[in-house]
Design a protein around this motif. Structure first.
Motif, PDB file in Angstrom:
ATOM      1  N   PRO A   5       8.841  -2.275  -3.204  1.00  0.00           N
ATOM      2  CA  PRO A   5       9.274  -3.376  -2.335  1.00  0.00           C
ATOM      3  C   PRO A   5       9.412  -2.979  -0.867  1.00  0.00           C
ATOM      4  CG  PRO A   5      10.674  -3.217  -4.284  1.00  0.00           C
ATOM      5  CD  PRO A   5       9.753  -2.041  -4.304  1.00  0.00           C
ATOM      6  N   GLU A   6       9.838  -1.761  -0.602  1.00  0.00           N
ATOM      7  CA  GLU A   6      10.093  -1.340   0.779  1.00  0.00           C
ATOM      8  C   GLU A   6       8.928  -0.546   1.385  1.00  0.00           C
ATOM      9  OE1 GLU A   6      11.723   1.777  -1.971  1.00  0.00           O
ATOM     10  OE2 GLU A   6      11.764  -0.374  -1.935  1.00  0.00           O
ATOM     11  N   TRP A   7       7.712  -0.774   0.893  1.00  0.00           N
ATOM     12  CA  TRP A   7       6.577   0.020   1.350  1.00  0.00           C
ATOM     13  C   TRP A   7       6.331  -0.108   2.841  1.00  0.00           C
ATOM     14  CZ3 TRP A   7       1.957  -1.373   3.605  1.00  0.00           C
ATOM     15  CH2 TRP A   7       1.647  -2.735   3.616  1.00  0.00           C
ATOM     16  N   GLU A   8       6.538  -1.295   3.411  1.00  0.00           N
ATOM     17  CA  GLU A   8       6.331  -1.463   4.858  1.00  0.00           C
ATOM     18  C   GLU A   8       7.342  -0.642   5.642  1.00  0.00           C
ATOM     19  OE1 GLU A   8       5.681  -5.364   6.474  1.00  0.00           O
ATOM     20  OE2 GLU A   8       4.814  -6.051   4.578  1.00  0.00           O
ATOM     21  N   GLU A   9       8.587  -0.618   5.176  1.00  0.00           N
ATOM     22  CA  GLU A   9       9.620   0.185   5.833  1.00  0.00           C
ATOM     23  C   GLU A   9       9.269   1.679   5.734  1.00  0.00           C
ATOM     24  OE1 GLU A   9      14.339   1.242   5.269  1.00  0.00           O
ATOM     25  OE2 GLU A   9      13.546  -0.584   4.354  1.00  0.00           O
ATOM     26  N   LEU A  10       8.810   2.115   4.568  1.00  0.00           N
ATOM     27  CA  LEU A  10       8.428   3.511   4.381  1.00  0.00           C
ATOM     28  C   LEU A  10       7.223   3.874   5.254  1.00  0.00           C
ATOM     29  CD1 LEU A  10       8.860   3.785   0.508  1.00  0.00           C
ATOM     30  CD2 LEU A  10      10.337   4.782   2.274  1.00  0.00           C
ATOM     31  N   ARG A  11       6.289   2.943   5.363  1.00  0.00           N
ATOM     32  CA  ARG A  11       5.120   3.175   6.213  1.00  0.00           C
ATOM     33  C   ARG A  11       5.529   3.311   7.672  1.00  0.00           C
ATOM     34  NH1 ARG A  11      -0.121  -0.782   6.789  1.00  0.00           N
ATOM     35  NH2 ARG A  11      -1.236   0.557   8.227  1.00  0.00           N
TER      36      ARG A  11
END
Length: 90
Positions: A5-11
């Protein structure tokens, strides 16, 4: 996307880490050299692939090496060692 779910934040975080590292690369390299030297390791600096090859060839010659074993890593891509007369690449 990608099951996280938080892939954009991790990216974004990964991008910020990369930017920070590249911005401070000189400092990190100096720190690495100081730590390596304090452990008795000699660090060689090369401006380009040609100078890298000269350093490696000099080290081989100074130590009467007859063969070279080289592991390809991301850091040395493009640093191709030309054939050396009398040296065997394993």
């Amino acid at each position: 996307m990608h099951g996280i779910p938080e892939w954009e934040e991790l990216r974004s975080l990964a991008s910020a880490i990369k930017e920070h590292t590249l911005t401070h690369l000189g400092e990190y390299l100096d720190q690495f050299e100081a730590n390596a030297r304090s452990n008795g390791i000699h660090v060689h600096w090369a401006r380009d692939a040609a100078e890298h090859n000269q350093i490696v060839h000099r080290i081989l010659r100074d130590h009467d090496a007859t063969s070279l074993i080289k592991k390809q890593v991301d850091a040395d891509r493009g640093m191709r060692l030309p054939a050396l007369h009398g040296f065997r690449r394993d």
